[in-house]
Design a protein around this motif. Structure first.
Motif, PDB file in Angstrom:
ATOM      1  N   VAL A 177     -59.443  -3.333 -38.672  1.00 64.66           N
ATOM      2  CA  VAL A 177     -60.143  -3.755 -39.598  1.00 64.66           C
ATOM      3  C   VAL A 177     -59.253  -4.563 -40.746  1.00 64.66           C
ATOM      4  O   VAL A 177     -57.972  -4.134 -40.933  1.00 64.66           O
ATOM      5  N   THR A 178     -59.905  -5.469 -41.743  1.00 69.41           N
ATOM      6  CA  THR A 178     -59.359  -5.793 -42.711  1.00 69.41           C
ATOM      7  C   THR A 178     -59.881  -5.082 -43.857  1.00 69.41           C
ATOM      8  O   THR A 178     -61.005  -5.287 -44.130  1.00 69.41           O
ATOM      9  N   PRO A 228     -65.378   1.281 -41.579  1.00 65.65           N
ATOM     10  CA  PRO A 228     -66.267   0.316 -41.456  1.00 65.65           C
ATOM     11  C   PRO A 228     -66.647   0.077 -40.156  1.00 65.65           C
ATOM     12  O   PRO A 228     -66.173   0.389 -39.075  1.00 65.65           O
ATOM     13  N   ARG A 229     -67.877  -0.589 -40.026  1.00 67.37           N
ATOM     14  CA  ARG A 229     -68.551  -0.748 -38.597  1.00 67.37           C
ATOM     15  C   ARG A 229     -67.921  -1.816 -37.969  1.00 67.37           C
ATOM     16  O   ARG A 229     -67.723  -1.741 -36.711  1.00 67.37           O
TER      17      ARG A 229
END
Length: 239
Positions: A177-178, A228-229
């Motif tokens: 993720v970012t 996060p998703r």
């Protein structure tokens, strides 16, 4: 009705993870003997007399990487006992371990391996491993991803001193993720016992020198850092 007893052989297999050049990598060996000669596999070995499985894992870790187990994060992933998992013997049960360390050196192949090297997790997943090591690798990587939410193991991927940016990269690489920089900075610096400022700073390419931190004494993240998703697996898998 009596049932024949089986002799069980015990082994320890290791999923040794590190981050190299912004990519999550795993230590793999090329097998020099049958079965699966020439195939990649996770490092590991048989339980020796006088050892328990934790000691076997620690010995194998030191032999494969030169790193002593007490210096890094090492935990059990699970036990794998499928009757057909190892064609050499009828019942070989393995206990898999996850080992995490920063900036590990180039490995040296063990006695039954032609070579040993760091490989991006995504590349290994696409090419496949010997025995049931694909499943072990998947389980270990998912364990690492889950543990990042509730435990302070992210610092195990960092050196003794690190910046918030370097710590954030650990989460981004493993989760794929970012993350929002200000929000991440606030969460990790406010988490009880997670980080300790050293008072030092490290020059960066663009901007002011970044403050340095070291790992605190806490083992649990309070509050947790939820994953996060939305993810972008290509980043964490090195594709």
């Amino acid at each position: 009705m009596s049932r024949a007893r089986q002799t069980v052989t015990l082994t320890a297999d290791l999923v040794i993870l590190t981050i190299r050049d912004g990519t999550l990598c795993v230590l793999v060996v090329e097998r020099g003997n049958e079965p699966f000669e020439g195939r990649l596999a996770l490092p590991g070995g048989f339980l020796r007399g006088g050892e328990n499985l934790d000691e076997t894992a620690a010995r194998e870790l030191c032999e494969e990487t030169g790193v002593r187990a007490e210096k890094l994060h090492l935990q059990q992933v699970g036990v794998y006992s499928d009757p057909e998992r190892d064609p050499r013997r009828p019942r070989v049960v393995t206990c898999a371990y996850l080992a995490i360390a920063p900036d590990l050196p180039l490995p040296t192949a063990g006695s039954d391996a032609r070579s040993a090297r760091w490989a991006p997790v995504g590349v290994v997943e696409s090419t496949g491993l010997a025995f049931d090591h694909d499943q072990i690798l998947r389980d270990a990587v998912e364990l690492a991803r889950a543990e990042l939410q509730f435990r302070t193991i992210a610092t195990a991927f960092c050196g003794d001193d690190f910046t918030i940016g370097e710590l954030r990269e650990v989460y981004e690489v493993i989760w794929g993720v970012t993350l929002d920089k200000p929000n991440f900075h606030r969460k990790v610096t406010e988490a009880d016992g997670f980080l300790v400022p050293t008072g030092g700073k490290r020059p960066v390419a663009n901007g002011r020198p970044a403050a340095l931190y070291r790992a605190g004494d806490a083992e649990l993240l309070a509050p947790p850092m939820m994953r996060p998703r939305s993810t972008t697996p290509e980043r964490s898998r090195g594709r």
